[in-house]
Structure formats: C-alpha cells, structure tokens
Motif scaffolding. Structure first.
Motif, PDB file in Angstrom:
ATOM      1  N   VAL A 253      13.529 -39.515  47.375  1.00 15.47           N
ATOM      2  CA  VAL A 253      14.506 -40.508  47.824  1.00 15.47           C
ATOM      3  C   VAL A 253      15.174 -41.179  46.624  1.00 15.47           C
TER       4      VAL A 253
ATOM      5  N   PHE B 235      17.724 -38.626  45.536  1.00 15.16           N
ATOM      6  CA  PHE B 235      18.757 -38.331  46.537  1.00 15.16           C
ATOM      7  C   PHE B 235      18.732 -39.396  47.642  1.00 15.16           C
TER       8      PHE B 235
ATOM      9  N   ASP C  21      20.906 -40.814  49.545  1.00  9.09           N
ATOM     10  CA  ASP C  21      21.824 -40.766  50.700  1.00  9.09           C
ATOM     11  C   ASP C  21      21.676 -39.520  51.562  1.00  9.09           C
ATOM     12  N   THR C  22      20.822 -38.577  51.161  1.00  6.93           N
ATOM     13  CA  THR C  22      20.818 -37.291  51.866  1.00  6.93           C
ATOM     14  C   THR C  22      19.467 -36.904  52.452  1.00  6.93           C
ATOM     15  N   VAL C  23      18.470 -37.739  52.281  1.00  7.87           N
ATOM     16  CA  VAL C  23      17.126 -37.323  52.670  1.00  7.87           C
ATOM     17  C   VAL C  23      16.636 -38.043  53.921  1.00  7.87           C
ATOM     18  N   PRO C  24      16.415 -37.344  55.047  1.00  5.19           N
ATOM     19  CA  PRO C  24      15.773 -37.967  56.202  1.00  5.19           C
ATOM     20  C   PRO C  24      14.293 -38.194  55.898  1.00  5.19           C
TER      21      PRO C  24
ATOM     22  N   GLY D 174      12.661 -32.152  55.200  1.00  2.56           N
ATOM     23  CA  GLY D 174      14.097 -31.931  55.146  1.00  2.56           C
ATOM     24  C   GLY D 174      14.444 -30.546  55.658  1.00  2.56           C
TER      25      GLY D 174
END
Length: 239
Positions: free
Chosen positions: A97, A100, A102-105, A134
């Motif tokens: 996190v 990244f 903004d892109t990781v659930p 992911g």
C-alpha cells in the motif's frame, strides 16, 4: 505352567489393545491470530493425545499454514511459526500500500481446517485456503492430508494403495461419471490421479484444485469412490 502361560498371553493381549486405545488422537478447534493482524483468519484442528503422535501431526499442519500464507517464492519461506506468517502477510500488504496507495484493494487470507475421517489406522484432514492479494480473483486451494493414526507420520498418496495402477483404473470410471464435458479439461483423453486424496465418511475422496486439470472457470472437481469398491486397493482400514 500352562495356566501361567495362558495368563501371560492374556496379559500381553490386553496390554497391546489398552496401549492402542491410549494412543487415540483427539482434535480441538483453535483460532490463531496476533495483535498486529487485520487481514488473516486461521481456524484449524489441533491434535491432542499421545505427545509424539500429536507433535508430528501439528508440525505438519503448521508447515502447511505457513506455506499457504507466504507471499513470493515458495523456496524463500522464513517464518518459523503461524503467528510470524500472519504478521508477515500483514506487513507485505502494508508495504504494498505504501508503494501503490491508489491501486491496491485490501488483501485477505482465510484458512479453515477440519477432520474428514478418523479410524484406529488413518486420520484424514482437509484444509481450505483462500488468499486474495489483488487481481481479478483470489486463490482458493484445498489440501487433504493423511496421517498414520498409530505414528502421526504423514502418508504419501502412493502409500494409501497396495496397487495404485489398479486403483487408478477404478478411479477413472468414477471420474468419467463426474465429468459432464471433457472438453473443459486441459487434456481430455489423459486421466491422472489428483494431488489431493483422502478418506471421507462415505469413501475415498479425490479432489482436483483449480488449474490442476481444467481452467479456473471449471472450478474444483471432486468425487468419491465408496469404500466397498475401493477396499481391495486400500492399505489402511476404513473401520
């Protein structure tokens, strides 16, 4: 003298079965977590009873859970305990996190285990592992472990059968009944025994995980061979 010999035989007979009964392994359900854990849920059986037997079984279970929670190269597992693996999984997510944001659930991992079958000769355990880190979907994996009930040693698939080729021929007939469309398989004309086999209440369970013989969309493939049909090929008694 004959009377004394009879008493001795009776004593040895009684002692043998008494010891065998004392070696019976029981299982309790445990949940493992840590203070730093937000992502992992582990609910597994723990072997109790004879110290040597239960220690071997619990050690094998621990190795399986550690491997299931590991992120990265399976040859680079460093954790020595399940708790360390839980914290390592959480840290991997935190670090990801950071890189990244903004892109990781949110990641998650859940491992559940149960006793499928238990007799004086064999114990079969099933573990369902789901891990999402992911991507389009998570990874679901079911593992069946078989143990010698008298020693606690892990039983390899080849050791379950006295004639594995004959059992394979039998299994192929049940496989054909279970598969509606063989065109969904990677190799429709080639039958192989699955990596996961074990004893269940109704018979020998054969389970193919996702991607083992078919695409993800096919899902798990599982079928059971009744004990009455499988018995001639089984090394371990199902009673």
């Amino acid at each position: 003298m004959c009377l004394k010999k009879s008493y001795l035989i009776f004593f040895l007979f009684f002692t043998f079965f008494a010891c065998k009964k004392e070696n019976k392994t029981s299982f309790s359900n445990i949940t493992i977590s840590t203070e730093k854990n937000d992502l992992v849920e582990v609910n597994i059986p723990k072997a109790n009873g004879d110290e040597n037997i239960s220690k071997k079984i619990n050690s094998t279970i621990k190795e399986l859970i550690i491997s299931a929670l590991h992120i990265g190269n399976p040859d680079d597992v460093a954790s020595k305990s399940i708790e360390e693996s839980i914290d390592a999984f959480n840290k991997e997510y935190t670090d990801f996190v950071t890189d990244f944001p903004d892109t990781v659930p949110e990641w998650e991992a859940q491992i559940d285990g149960e006793v499928m079958f238990q007799s004086p000769e064999i114990i079969s355990l099933a573990f369902t592992s789901y891990k999402f880190t992911g991507g389009a979907h998570g990874n679901l994996l079911i593992s069946l472990l078989n143990f010698n009930a008298q020693t606690g040693n892990l039983i390899e698939n080849s050791e379950l059968f006295n004639d594995i080729e004959s059992f394979k021929t039998l299994a192929n007939t049940y496989f054909d009944k279970a598969i509606e469309d063989k065109n969904t398989l990677f190799e429709p004309t080639k039958f192989q025994l699955p990596e996961n086999m074990g004893y269940g209440e109704e018979g020998v369970v054969l389970l193919y995980n996702t991607y083992e013989i078919a695409p993800y969309s096919t899902g798990l493939i599982e079928f059971v061979i009744p004990f009455e049909d499988a018995k001639p090929f089984l090394v371990f008694n199902s009673l």
